[in-house]
Write a protein that holds these residues in place. Structure first.
Motif, PDB file in Angstrom:
ATOM      1  N   LEU A  25       0.709   3.580  -4.015  1.00 66.32           N
ATOM      2  CA  LEU A  25       2.085   2.665  -2.882  1.00 66.32           C
ATOM      3  C   LEU A  25       2.512   4.346  -2.314  1.00 66.32           C
ATOM      4  N   ASP A  26       2.336   4.316  -0.856  1.00 63.64           N
ATOM      5  CA  ASP A  26       2.748   5.688  -0.401  1.00 63.64           C
ATOM      6  C   ASP A  26       4.697   4.679   0.187  1.00 63.64           C
ATOM      7  N   ASN A  27       5.430   5.189  -0.424  1.00 67.33           N
ATOM      8  CA  ASN A  27       6.428   4.559   0.065  1.00 67.33           C
ATOM      9  C   ASN A  27       6.566   3.682   0.647  1.00 67.33           C
ATOM     10  N   ASN A  28       5.913   2.432   0.011  1.00 68.75           N
ATOM     11  CA  ASN A  28       6.385   0.989   0.605  1.00 68.75           C
ATOM     12  C   ASN A  28       7.981   0.400   0.236  1.00 68.75           C
ATOM     13  N   VAL A  29       8.380  -0.210   1.431  1.00 66.46           N
ATOM     14  CA  VAL A  29       9.656  -0.896   1.628  1.00 66.46           C
ATOM     15  C   VAL A  29       9.613  -2.163   1.147  1.00 66.46           C
ATOM     16  N   TYR A  30      10.173  -2.652   0.379  1.00 65.56           N
ATOM     17  CA  TYR A  30      10.612  -4.067   0.004  1.00 65.56           C
ATOM     18  C   TYR A  30      12.709  -3.965  -0.054  1.00 65.56           C
ATOM     19  N   HIS A  31      12.929  -5.140   0.654  1.00 67.45           N
ATOM     20  CA  HIS A  31      14.302  -5.568   1.088  1.00 67.45           C
ATOM     21  C   HIS A  31      14.435  -6.938   1.066  1.00 67.45           C
ATOM     22  N   THR A  32      15.391  -7.423   0.681  1.00 72.96           N
ATOM     23  CA  THR A  32      15.723  -8.867   1.016  1.00 72.96           C
ATOM     24  C   THR A  32      17.066  -8.723   1.933  1.00 72.96           C
ATOM     25  N   ALA A  33      17.462  -9.656   2.800  1.00 77.39           N
ATOM     26  CA  ALA A  33      19.096  -9.834   3.136  1.00 77.39           C
ATOM     27  C   ALA A  33      19.741 -11.101   2.844  1.00 77.39           C
TER      28      ALA A  33
END
Length: 343
Positions: free
Chosen positions: A115-123
């Motif tokens: 996984l190359d620098n995958n970004v996960y985020h929540t509000a």
């Protein structure tokens, strides 16, 4: 606030994942291999969904269980319904033919563990659960952002903001390292919770196994350019039932009881538990899950002690409790802020 659950778009990905596994069972053409790679790159969730579903069958004791489970078309497993059940049924049929070992070989050949620098985020007010390719599970709390960088040599996470709960898949050759606010937290296979506080310190709680911690030598260095990390044996080590506030003036490891851990991690079920904290502390914690700002008209109210369980982000529930049990009234100003005062 949302409970932790797959997002609606995942239903489509589950169906697509099952179709790809069936195709892999039959053998992929060069064009299909290219199309699969493009599908995996199109959505960060594709990796974790494909691995999650194959791992369900990898954990079975014998292939015959799969045959028995899906022998009758009308026998739908009670723990899966709808499109996801159809997808799992398709996977089961495929795996019975090819064998789990063969399927994992196909997956390994496509290097799905990268996984190359995958970004996960929540509000603000949201939570999410992510399964990484190696089986590591991340649960993201409100207003959280984390980058994931997996290669054949290393597993790195960069926590930019918020809070994550991590259940690490064991891999002694590739310790999982979390970088946050200038600190490194490293584990092989364990469970821990890590939060970046308002003071940009790191609050670390270990719930299973052991982790090592150290100061990051070059916090500005790109995540993808970090070398393979292996913290020394004499690095600060925490075991299950211990916590520390990294970066604070008093960086001391302390024991934390099972009850305290349950309270600390109650957010994973969408709850917030207070056991005598001041109202000022309580509204500050609740404020993490909502855009509403609380303003004390009467400063003495900040010292009021509150107890109970609340749904994270449930402002109205909190205000009702304060009104009924503490004679604290509230009103909203023109900006939508909540003004707290005595009757």
């Amino acid at each position: 606030m949302n409970n932790i659950c797959p997002m609606p778009s995942k239903e489509r990905l589950y169906d697509q994942a099952s179709q790809w596994i069936v195709k892999m069972d039959k053998g992929l053409s060069p064009d299909e291999e290219t199309a699969l790679r493009e599908w995996l790159q199109a959505d960060p969730q594709s990796y974790s969904i494909l691995m999650e579903m194959t791992q369900l069958w990898d954990k079975m004791d014998a292939m015959s269980r799969l045959s028995d489970l899906f022998a009758k078309p009308t026998a739908t497993p009670q723990w899966r319904t709808g499109n996801r059940a159809k997808a799992l049924g398709a996977i089961a049929a495929s795996v019975v033919l090819a064998g789990i070992v063969g399927l994992w070989s196909l997956l390994g050949g496509l290097n799905l563990d990268s996984l190359d620098n995958n970004v996960y985020h929540t509000a603000v007010g949201e939570q999410s659960s992510v399964m990484l390719p190696d089986g590591t599970q991340l649960i993201l709390n409100t207003n959280t952002k984390v980058s994931v960088h997996y290669t054949a040599q290393q597993r790195l996470l960069q926590l930019d903001s918020g809070e994550i709960n991590i259940s690490v898949a064991k891999d002694p050759s590739r310790p999982l390292s979390v970088m946050a606010a200038g600190q490194i937290v490293q584990a092989i296979g364990t469970e821990f919770n890590i939060e970046i506080t308002d003071q940009q310190n790191i609050e670390l709680v270990v719930t299973e196994g052991k982790v090592k911690v150290a100061v990051q030598q070059d916090p500005q260095k790109s995540l993808t350019r970090q070398p393979q990390l292996a913290l020394p044996d004499n690095a600060l080590t925490l075991a299950a039932g211990e916590q520390v506030n990294l970066g604070s003036a008093q960086q001391q490891v302390t024991e934390v009881s099972a009850d305290d851990i349950e309270v600390k991690l109650s957010w994973r079920q969408g709850n917030l538990i207070f056991r005598g904290e001041s109202l000022e502390e309580a509204v500050k914690e609740i404020g993490r899950y909502t855009s509403v700002e609380f303003i004390f008209i009467n400063e003495d109210l900040k010292k009021t002690r509150v107890a109970g369980m609340f749904k994270a982000g449930d402002v109205e529930g909190l205000l009702a409790t304060l009104r009924e049990n503490f004679n604290i009234v509230s009103e909203r100003d023109g900006a939508g802020n909540v003004l707290l005062n005595t009757k």
